[in-house]
Enzyme design. Structure first.
Site, short mmCIF file in Angstrom:
data_model
loop_
_atom_site.label_atom_id
_atom_site.label_comp_id
_atom_site.label_asym_id
_atom_site.label_seq_id
_atom_site.Cartn_x
_atom_site.Cartn_y
_atom_site.Cartn_z
N ARG A 2 16.88 -14.85 -60.38
CA ARG A 2 17.03 -16.28 -60.15
C ARG A 2 16.61 -17.11 -61.35
NH1 ARG A 2 16.71 -16.51 -54.23
NH2 ARG A 2 16.91 -18.68 -53.74
N LYS A 25 25.60 -16.23 -49.79
CA LYS A 25 25.18 -14.96 -50.40
C LYS A 25 24.78 -13.94 -49.33
CE LYS A 25 21.89 -16.87 -52.87
NZ LYS A 25 22.04 -18.27 -52.45
N ARG A 42 22.46 -24.32 -40.34
CA ARG A 42 22.17 -22.88 -40.24
C ARG A 42 21.03 -22.61 -39.24
NH1 ARG A 42 20.65 -19.33 -45.42
NH2 ARG A 42 19.00 -20.89 -45.65
N ARG A 55 15.65 -27.47 -53.51
CA ARG A 55 16.11 -26.11 -53.84
C ARG A 55 17.33 -26.17 -54.76
NH1 ARG A 55 16.98 -23.93 -48.00
NH2 ARG A 55 17.83 -22.08 -49.01
N ARG A 106 15.04 -22.74 -40.30
CA ARG A 106 14.11 -22.49 -41.40
C ARG A 106 13.49 -23.79 -41.90
NH1 ARG A 106 17.08 -18.48 -45.64
NH2 ARG A 106 16.05 -19.90 -47.12
P1 AP5 Z 1 24.02 -17.99 -46.04
O1 AP5 Z 1 24.85 -16.77 -46.12
O2 AP5 Z 1 22.77 -17.92 -45.22
O3 AP5 Z 1 23.74 -18.58 -47.50
P2 AP5 Z 1 22.79 -18.06 -48.67
O4 AP5 Z 1 23.51 -18.28 -49.95
O5 AP5 Z 1 22.29 -16.68 -48.38
O6 AP5 Z 1 21.64 -19.15 -48.52
P3 AP5 Z 1 20.05 -19.02 -48.64
O7 AP5 Z 1 19.51 -20.36 -48.24
O8 AP5 Z 1 19.50 -17.84 -47.89
O9 AP5 Z 1 19.86 -18.78 -50.13
P4 AP5 Z 1 18.68 -19.16 -50.99
O10 AP5 Z 1 19.02 -18.45 -52.23
O11 AP5 Z 1 18.35 -20.58 -51.13
O12 AP5 Z 1 17.41 -18.63 -50.14
P5 AP5 Z 1 16.60 -17.26 -50.13
O13 AP5 Z 1 16.37 -16.92 -48.75
O14 AP5 Z 1 17.23 -16.24 -51.05
O15 AP5 Z 1 24.95 -19.19 -45.47
C1 AP5 Z 1 24.42 -20.49 -45.26
C2 AP5 Z 1 25.00 -21.09 -43.96
O16 AP5 Z 1 26.39 -21.32 -44.12
C3 AP5 Z 1 24.87 -20.15 -42.73
O17 AP5 Z 1 24.65 -20.96 -41.60
C4 AP5 Z 1 26.26 -19.46 -42.65
O18 AP5 Z 1 26.58 -19.11 -41.30
C5 AP5 Z 1 27.18 -20.56 -43.18
N1 AP5 Z 1 28.33 -20.04 -43.94
C6 AP5 Z 1 28.33 -19.00 -44.82
N2 AP5 Z 1 29.57 -18.84 -45.36
C7 AP5 Z 1 30.34 -19.81 -44.80
C8 AP5 Z 1 31.72 -20.19 -44.95
N3 AP5 Z 1 32.53 -19.50 -45.77
N4 AP5 Z 1 32.19 -21.26 -44.23
C9 AP5 Z 1 31.35 -21.96 -43.39
N5 AP5 Z 1 30.05 -21.65 -43.20
C10 AP5 Z 1 29.55 -20.59 -43.91
O19 AP5 Z 1 15.24 -17.69 -50.85
C11 AP5 Z 1 14.35 -18.60 -50.24
C12 AP5 Z 1 13.17 -18.90 -51.16
O20 AP5 Z 1 12.47 -17.67 -51.50
C13 AP5 Z 1 13.50 -19.52 -52.51
O21 AP5 Z 1 13.68 -20.92 -52.41
C14 AP5 Z 1 12.23 -19.12 -53.33
O22 AP5 Z 1 11.13 -19.94 -53.00
C15 AP5 Z 1 11.93 -17.72 -52.82
N6 AP5 Z 1 12.62 -16.68 -53.65
C16 AP5 Z 1 13.60 -15.84 -53.23
N7 AP5 Z 1 14.00 -15.04 -54.25
C17 AP5 Z 1 13.24 -15.38 -55.33
C18 AP5 Z 1 13.21 -14.95 -56.68
N8 AP5 Z 1 14.05 -14.00 -57.14
N9 AP5 Z 1 12.32 -15.53 -57.53
C19 AP5 Z 1 11.47 -16.50 -57.10
N10 AP5 Z 1 11.47 -16.98 -55.84
C20 AP5 Z 1 12.34 -16.43 -54.95
#
Ligand code: AP5
Length: 223
Positions: free
Chosen positions: A95, A19, A134, A178, A167
């Site tokens: 979410r 994402k 990552r 997660r 992280r």
């Molecule tokens: P990356 O692009 O970083 O993936 P992502 O989907 O953004 O993963 P996140 O872990 O950031 O998402 P998340 O939703 O769990 O965490 P968030 O930070 O939003 O890619 C991942 C890896 O793969 C990277 O190394 C990249 O280089 C690689 N990659 C990407 N595409 C690739 C491809 N095509 N081929 C190969 N490799 C690839 O949230 C964290 C925490 O915050 C949550 O757990 C929660 O506690 C809190 N939170 C956030 N938003 C809310 C909400 N709305 N409500 C309540 N709590 C919330």
């Protein structure tokens, strides 16, 4: 572009599905704002703000934060900009079904809507492999991968030279928690948007350029 020149897109999908990576690319391509709730929360934790202190425990456990904190954060963000004409990709919000309904009401009250929800599809084992490899820049939020997308200089962000971090929620036990949270809380959001006819599923297992091309081709019809 759309009639009021604003484009509102949501990036949905499991943790690690790409994402953040794809939101960054698409925002650069079309000059949109990137709103990542995860990045905003991590910045609050770094600054030691009240919100950051509340967020830290839930994030470390792989759980969601209380909705009220997210609504307050988004409202402030939105009001800071020229809301009516703002084009953005929301990454990490909504979410849960409750958050999706709240966002709908929030936009409706402003005569606005979501134009497309991009649902990145990736199975759980690939998620674990991606997240365990990552590395993230704590300064600008950019993600790298040890194998698929390494930085030019090992351990250092290409953009600003900051030392990359692993992280705390990217360790396998927390990744699996997660994923559980995602299946229980976030998957119903996809059904909500499917019923509204704005959901577009994209296979996220291909390489980054291919995934970007698939997303861009689905957005063309909105331009
Ligand atoms: P990356 O692009 O970083 O993936 P992502 O989907 O953004 O993963 P996140 O872990 O950031 O998402 P998340 O939703 O769990 O965490 P968030 O930070 O939003 O890619 C991942 C890896 O793969 C990277 O190394 C990249 O280089 C690689 N990659 C990407 N595409 C690739 C491809 N095509 N081929 C190969 N490799 C690839 O949230 C964290 C925490 O915050 C949550 O757990 C929660 O506690 C809190 N939170 C956030 N938003 C809310 C909400 N709305 N409500 C309540 N709590 C919330």
């Amino acid at each position: 572009m759309t009639t009021n020149s604003a484009l509102r897109i949501i990036m949905l999908g499991p943790p690690g599905s790409g994402k953040g990576t794809q939101a960054t690319r698409i925002c650069e391509r079309y000059n949109l704002g990137h709103v990542s709730t995860g990045d905003i929360l991590r910045r609050h934790i770094q600054q030691g703000s009240e919100l950051g202190q509340k967020a830290e425990t839930a994030m470390a456990a792989g759980e969601l934060l209380p909705d009220s904190l997210l609504y307050q954060m988004l409202e402030e963000l939105y009001e800071d900009r020229d809301g009516e004409h703002v084009s953005f990709i929301l990454d990490g919000f909504p979410r849960s079904l409750e958050q999706a309904e709240a966002l709908e009401e929030f936009l409706q009250n402003r005569g606005q809507k979501v134009h497309q929800v991009v649902m990145l599809m990736l199975d759980d084992e690939k998620v674990v492999a991606r997240l365990a490899g990552r590395r993230t820049c704590p300064e600008c939020g950019r993600s790298y991968h040890l194998l698929a997308a390494p930085p030019r200089i090992e351990g250092v962000c290409d953009e600003d030279g900051t030392e990359l971090i692993w992280r705390t929620d990217d360790h396998e036990e927390i990744i699996r928690r997660r994923l559980q949270t995602y299946h229980q809380e976030t998957e119903p959001v996809a059904t909500f948007y499917q019923e509204q006819g704005v959901l577009r599923e994209v296979d996220a297992s291909a390489d980054m350029d291919q995934v970007e091309a698939r997303i861009a081709s689905g957005l063309k019809e909105l331009m």
